[in-house]
Motif scaffolding. Structure first.
Motif, short mmCIF file in Angstrom:
data_model
loop_
_atom_site.label_atom_id
_atom_site.label_comp_id
_atom_site.label_asym_id
_atom_site.label_seq_id
_atom_site.Cartn_x
_atom_site.Cartn_y
_atom_site.Cartn_z
N ALA A 51 -9.27 -0.32 -1.21
CA ALA A 51 -9.70 -1.03 0.27
C ALA A 51 -9.68 -0.04 1.17
CB ALA A 51 -9.17 -1.79 0.44
N GLY A 52 -7.57 0.66 1.72
CA GLY A 52 -7.69 0.92 3.17
C GLY A 52 -8.05 2.43 2.71
N SER A 53 -8.19 3.53 1.26
CA SER A 53 -8.78 4.21 2.09
C SER A 53 -10.75 4.69 2.24
CB SER A 53 -8.24 4.90 0.31
OG SER A 53 -9.34 4.45 -0.64
N SER A 54 -10.87 2.96 2.54
CA SER A 54 -12.07 4.01 2.33
C SER A 54 -12.97 3.53 3.85
CB SER A 54 -13.03 2.88 1.76
OG SER A 54 -12.82 2.26 0.41
N PHE A 55 -13.67 3.91 4.67
CA PHE A 55 -14.16 4.53 5.90
C PHE A 55 -15.73 4.27 6.04
CE2 PHE A 55 -12.71 8.78 5.19
CZ PHE A 55 -14.01 9.35 5.32
N THR A 56 -15.98 4.15 7.51
CA THR A 56 -17.92 4.43 7.62
C THR A 56 -17.39 5.11 8.31
OG1 THR A 56 -18.34 2.21 6.67
CG2 THR A 56 -19.81 2.89 8.18
N LEU A 57 -18.80 6.04 8.76
CA LEU A 57 -18.47 6.89 10.59
C LEU A 57 -19.04 6.23 10.66
CD1 LEU A 57 -19.88 10.09 9.48
CD2 LEU A 57 -17.44 9.65 9.66
N GLU A 58 -18.95 6.21 12.59
CA GLU A 58 -19.39 5.71 13.70
C GLU A 58 -20.96 5.82 13.67
OE1 GLU A 58 -18.72 4.98 18.23
OE2 GLU A 58 -16.86 6.32 17.13
N ARG A 110 -19.02 -1.17 10.85
CA ARG A 110 -18.12 -0.77 10.47
C ARG A 110 -16.72 -1.05 9.34
NH1 ARG A 110 -15.14 3.92 13.47
NH2 ARG A 110 -15.32 5.08 12.12
N GLU A 111 -16.37 -2.43 10.04
CA GLU A 111 -15.52 -3.28 8.76
C GLU A 111 -15.88 -3.65 7.50
OE1 GLU A 111 -12.07 -7.04 9.15
OE2 GLU A 111 -12.91 -6.10 11.06
N GLY A 112 -17.02 -4.68 8.55
CA GLY A 112 -18.14 -4.63 7.00
C GLY A 112 -18.44 -3.18 5.95
N GLN A 113 -18.53 -2.40 6.27
CA GLN A 113 -19.02 -1.14 5.55
C GLN A 113 -18.07 -0.81 5.27
OE1 GLN A 113 -22.55 -2.26 5.15
NE2 GLN A 113 -22.49 0.17 4.62
N SER A 114 -17.10 -0.51 5.41
CA SER A 114 -15.90 0.16 4.92
C SER A 114 -15.09 -1.30 3.31
CB SER A 114 -14.93 -0.03 6.07
OG SER A 114 -15.01 0.93 6.85
N GLY A 115 -15.20 -2.92 3.81
CA GLY A 115 -14.83 -3.44 2.83
C GLY A 115 -15.69 -3.48 1.70
N LEU A 116 -16.99 -2.69 1.78
CA LEU A 116 -18.51 -2.30 1.03
C LEU A 116 -17.89 -1.56 -0.02
CD1 LEU A 116 -21.61 -3.58 2.20
CD2 LEU A 116 -20.14 -5.21 1.13
N LEU A 117 -17.58 -0.41 1.06
CA LEU A 117 -17.36 0.77 0.52
C LEU A 117 -15.90 0.86 -0.40
CD1 LEU A 117 -17.94 3.56 2.86
CD2 LEU A 117 -19.09 3.07 0.65
N GLY A 118 -14.85 -0.38 -0.36
CA GLY A 118 -13.46 -0.44 -0.90
C GLY A 118 -13.78 -1.04 -2.14
N GLN A 119 -14.68 -1.91 -1.99
CA GLN A 119 -15.39 -2.51 -3.73
C GLN A 119 -15.86 -1.88 -4.25
OE1 GLN A 119 -17.14 -6.75 -3.27
NE2 GLN A 119 -16.44 -6.89 -1.31
N ARG A 120 -17.03 -1.01 -4.08
CA ARG A 120 -16.83 0.21 -4.40
C ARG A 120 -16.07 0.96 -5.40
NH1 ARG A 120 -22.10 1.42 -0.98
NH2 ARG A 120 -23.27 -0.19 -0.66
N GLU A 121 -14.81 0.84 -4.29
CA GLU A 121 -13.92 2.19 -5.08
C GLU A 121 -13.50 1.65 -6.22
OE1 GLU A 121 -13.23 5.24 -4.58
OE2 GLU A 121 -14.35 5.23 -2.51
#
Length: 632
Positions: free
Chosen positions: A171-178, A594-605
């Protein structure tokens, strides 16, 4: 069950989703997997590790209890479908396989939660809290009641926390561009201007006329709408613990129980201490000795804890820790704390795995035992309940034996046990009498075995106080009802279907008129009007289907943006999108998006990791249910 409560205490926001994932060992395996000896049946093998059929059964029961609590009466109806039950079992087994793969990955990476992390996690579990702090009595009682040893709980929590380390890394490695978040922010605040015309279904229903031949033709074309479900008649015997006579409990039995369970009525000595801690390092010994000298010189312990302790959390409270019971802290710390005899007494320097400590005693709560007179009534009530349960269990066993020994009817069992044979009329799984409207009963009532062999069912435990045996007396297969029986229903359905066709044709005609610029004349001819919608957002208080349709339509260009929409009530909408306004600047919601999208990406990871482990692992599925399972 105990861990159902533990699991319920871990519900929360997005930040707790990962925690929800890591406690799957409790949710899936349940207490039973710790205290029940596994059987030989194997449900699956994951890279050489076996998942027993018994563990799967425990997990299935826990998941079923969770769904029943969540869905209520609707879940009981769903359980009447064997395919749905099998789907739940398959889903649970798949989750257990995924969990085992994650555990193997954690072991491969040598991830391991520390003893301090495990202790803190256990002490922070809400089930062990009393008035906002860890209660050791409650901790001991709940473990004893659940049949779990402290070591088993410790190992399970360590396993979960170790798994959390892996999942947090994902989860911590996922991020969304601004820029991506900004695009979503602007899109979420987009506004649309539109018009629509509603074509009420009732206007078209008034125009429909159907002959008897057309109604009968509809009946023949749509036989599935006139299906009579499979039905049965049954006889049954219901055993109810409420009808079992109570028993008197003698005083000696109460005394014996009290003595045998004295620990449950006792509280060990508890202590409140404060400490000053120095992290281990090259100069740690000199620093802790200097603090000890300042204490000896008369400086206040609480003030030094605030200014010098590396444990900043307790330091802010003058070094004060929560109430502790012997055996719950680091062994060296524990020995030193319980070696202090007087309030205010200071320990020597103590080395634990966390650092160097100076400990002072703040308060003592002596251990105590509640007298028999205080708990006599509760013990008597418990023993009476146990006796009643034993009597009910004996009747259950006898009912099961008699139903098997005399399989052709329930008369012999009813005669010996003094029960009444009850009978039903025809019923289906949708309208079963309340007393037998249980998915396990219905599953047997509509089974081919009882129908073809003409035998009694197995004993079915409805709950801890009721059990039932049934005998199917008549069966009526599913069939299409005669036209004469459903003539009125067929006419209503045929009228509605025809009206929907006319409404859809009317919507198509208006779309064509709007494209050709002739909508005004068409609307006047049919007595309809346009409704204006300006500044619509995705959160506007309009029909969700209308909003979804409008925000899915392309922006107008040289040609108008038009579409029709059938509503659930049969009305038709014809929509015209006039304009789209998208903000140019981002809003204060940008960081949250941005935080919400990063969370979604973390779940996908996380899901990608699971899929990768499945793809590369050796997984063998063997049995979905244990051989001894007769209840589901």
């Amino acid at each position: 069950m105990f861990f159902d409560k533990l699991r319920a205490g871990a519900q929360g926001t997005t930040s707790k989703i990962i925690l929800g994932l890591i406690i799957l060992s409790f949710a899936l395996a349940g207490v039973g997997s710790y205290v029940t000896r596994p059987v030989a049946d194997v449900a699956a093998v994951v890279n050489g590790d076996e998942i027993t059929a018994q563990a799967l059964e425990n997990a299935y029961r826990n998941e079923r209890a969770r769904l029943e609590s969540q869905l209520g009466p609707q879940f009981s109806q769903l359980l009447g479908d064997p395919a749905y039950v099998e789907q739940i079992r398959r889903s649970v087994l798949e989750q257990m396989v995924e969990q085992r793969l994650l555990d193997q990955k954690v072991e491969e990476l040598k991830l391991r939660a520390s003893d301090e992390q495990v202790r803190n996690a256990i002490r922070n579990l809400p089930e062990f809290q009393q008035d906002g702090r860890f209660d050791n009595d409650r901790y001991q009682q709940l473990l004893a009641r659940s049949g779990i040893s402290p070591e088993q709980l410790r190992d399970s929590v360590r396993q979960d926390l170790s798994r959390q380390m892996l999942l947090n890394a994902l989860a911590g490695s996922s991020f969304t561009l601004e820029a991506e978040a900004g695009w979503l922010d602007r899109l979420s605040r987009q506004q649309r201007d539109a018009q629509y015309v509603r074509l009420p279904l009732a206007d078209f229903s008034d125009r429909v006329e159907l002959s008897d031949e057309e109604v009968e033709a509809y009946y023949r074309q749509q036989p599935q709408q006139f299906q009579r479900p499979e039905q049965v008649k049954v006889n049954y015997l219901l055993l109810d613990a409420g009808a079992v006579s109570g028993v008197d409990i003698d005083e000696q039995a109460i005394e014996d129980y009290y003595q045998a369970n004295l620990a449950s009525y006792s509280r060990s000595e508890q202590r409140k201490v404060a400490h000053i801690m120095v992290n281990k390092g090259d100069e740690a010994q000199q620093k802790i000795q200097a603090i000890a000298e300042r204490l000896a010189a008369g400086e206040a312990f609480a003030e030094l804890a605030r200014t010098e302790s590396d444990d900043v959390f307790s330091g802010a409270k003058g070094g004060e820790l929560d109430w502790m019971e012997q055996g719950t802290m680091d062994p060296a710390f524990d020995r030193a704390a319980f070696a202090l005899n007087d309030v205010g007494e200071l320990s020597e320097v103590v080395e634990s795995e966390f650092g160097l400590h100076l400990i002072t005693l703040l308060e003592i709560q002596p251990g105590q035992t509640r007298p028999l007179a205080e708990v006599r009534d509760s013990i008597a009530e418990r023993l009476a309940q146990d006796e009643a349960a034993n009597a009910f269990y004996a009747q259950e066993q006898r009912l099961a034996e008699l139903a098997f020994e005399f399989p052709d009817s329930l008369d012999m069992a009813a005669q010996e046990l003094g029960l009444e044979v009850k009978s039903t009329g025809y019923f289906s799984t949708q309208d079963a009498p309340a007393e037998i409207n249980d998915p396990r009963v219905l599953s047997q009532a509509f089974s081919e075995r009882l129908r073809q062999q003409g035998v009694n069912s197995d004993l079915i435990e409805l709950d801890s106080r009721r059990a039932i045996v049934i005998h199917v007396t008549e069966h009526r297969p599913a069939a299409v009802r005669d036209f004469a029986e459903v003539r009125g229903q067929a006419r209503e359905l045929a009228l509605t279907a025809k009206a929907r066709e006319l409404a859809a044709a009317g919507a198509d005609a208006l779309l064509a008129a709007w494209r050709n610029g002739e909508e005004q004349a068409w609307l006047e001819q049919h007595g309809l009007a346009v409704t204006e919608l300006n500044g619509l957002t995705r959160e506007s208080e309009e029909d969700p289907a209308l909003l979804d349709a409008l925000f899915a339509m392309p922006a107008p260009t040289e040609q108008p943006s038009l579409r029709s929409l059938a509503l659930a009530d049969g009305d038709q909408l014809v929509l015209k999108l006039n304009g789209v306004t998208t903000p140019e600047d981002t809003s204060e919601l940008l960081a949250q998006i941005r935080e919400g999208q990063s969370g979604l990406l973390g779940q996908r990871e996380y899901q990608s990791l699971v899929e990768a482990l499945k793809a590369t692992g050796e997984i063998e599925y063997r049995r979905l249910t244990p051989q001894t399972d007769n209840n589901f």
